[in-house]
Design a protein around this motif. Structure first.
Motif, PDB file in Angstrom:
ATOM      1  N   TRP A 120       0.869  -1.169   0.000  1.00 21.73           N
ATOM      2  CA  TRP A 120       0.000   0.000   0.000  1.00 21.73           C
ATOM      3  C   TRP A 120       0.909   1.224   0.000  1.00 21.73           C
ATOM      4  N   VAL A 122       1.259   5.718  -1.345  1.00 18.59           N
ATOM      5  CA  VAL A 122       0.673   6.922  -1.912  1.00 18.59           C
ATOM      6  C   VAL A 122       1.648   7.501  -2.931  1.00 18.59           C
ATOM      7  N   LEU A 127      -3.856   6.827  -3.327  1.00 14.79           N
ATOM      8  CA  LEU A 127      -3.515   5.626  -2.571  1.00 14.79           C
ATOM      9  C   LEU A 127      -3.626   4.418  -3.494  1.00 14.79           C
ATOM     10  N   TRP A 156       0.024   9.935   4.333  1.00 11.23           N
ATOM     11  CA  TRP A 156      -0.118   8.497   4.571  1.00 11.23           C
ATOM     12  C   TRP A 156       0.854   8.159   5.684  1.00 11.23           C
TER      13      TRP A 156
END
Length: 172
Positions: A120, A122, A127, A156
């Motif tokens: 995960w 950004v 995102l 983030w």
């Protein structure tokens, strides 16, 4: 023959004009009120869609984190992703690694006995979630093509709960 004044029926021209002006004012006020309600409704719908997108993204992050691999599955997790020598990387739990630059790296169960690597991160306010192919064997394939999950991200970060200390930055 002359009709007496008290026997006349109907409205005078002035009375009709006053009634028309009052109706026009009432229509204008109603139209402006309906227009304001419509604009507020559009803004609320947009905010609701943003909130729903955020809830979906956080729900997926939560599902991924709940299924992360434990130390029994990945005894050498730190060594597999760069270990303590990797700059800026912290390991809040087995199967989870975090760095501001590279994002959240984790290994999670797919629910059918296989495991998969996820990332995960950004990039330019969006995102992304990248997932590797599920596998029964280590080393797991690297995460592949990323999918945009949420746009409009300003920041983030990751926090972990430490008993007696509260929510802390894992890199602190």
């Amino acid at each position: 023959m002359k009709i007496p004044a008290h026997a006349q029926r109907g409205f005078t021209l002035i009375e009709v004009l006053v009634a028309l002006v009052l109706l026009a004012l009432l229509g204008l006020i109603s139209w402006r009120g309906l227009d304001a309600v419509h604009r507020v409704s559009e803004r609320l719908d947009a905010r609701a869609e943003e909130t729903l997108s955020l809830v979906r993204a956080l729900g997926q992050v939560e599902r991924d984190l709940r299924r992360h691999a434990g130390a029994d599955v990945l005894p050498a997790w730190q060594a597999a992703v760069g270990g303590p020598a990797s700059p800026g990387l912290s390991f809040p739990a087995a199967g989870i690694a975090w760095a501001r630059e590279s994002g959240l790296l984790l290994v999670r169960s797919t629910g059918d006995g296989r495991w998969q690597r996820l990332r995960w991160y950004v990039d330019q306010g969006v995102l992304y979630r990248a997932a590797g192919a599920p596998s029964y064997r280590l080393p797991l394939p690297e995460p592949g093509t990323a999918v945009a999950v949420l746009d409009g991200m300003r920041a983030w970060s990751l926090r972990e709960w430490r008993p007696g200390q509260g929510w802390m930055d894992p890199q602190a």
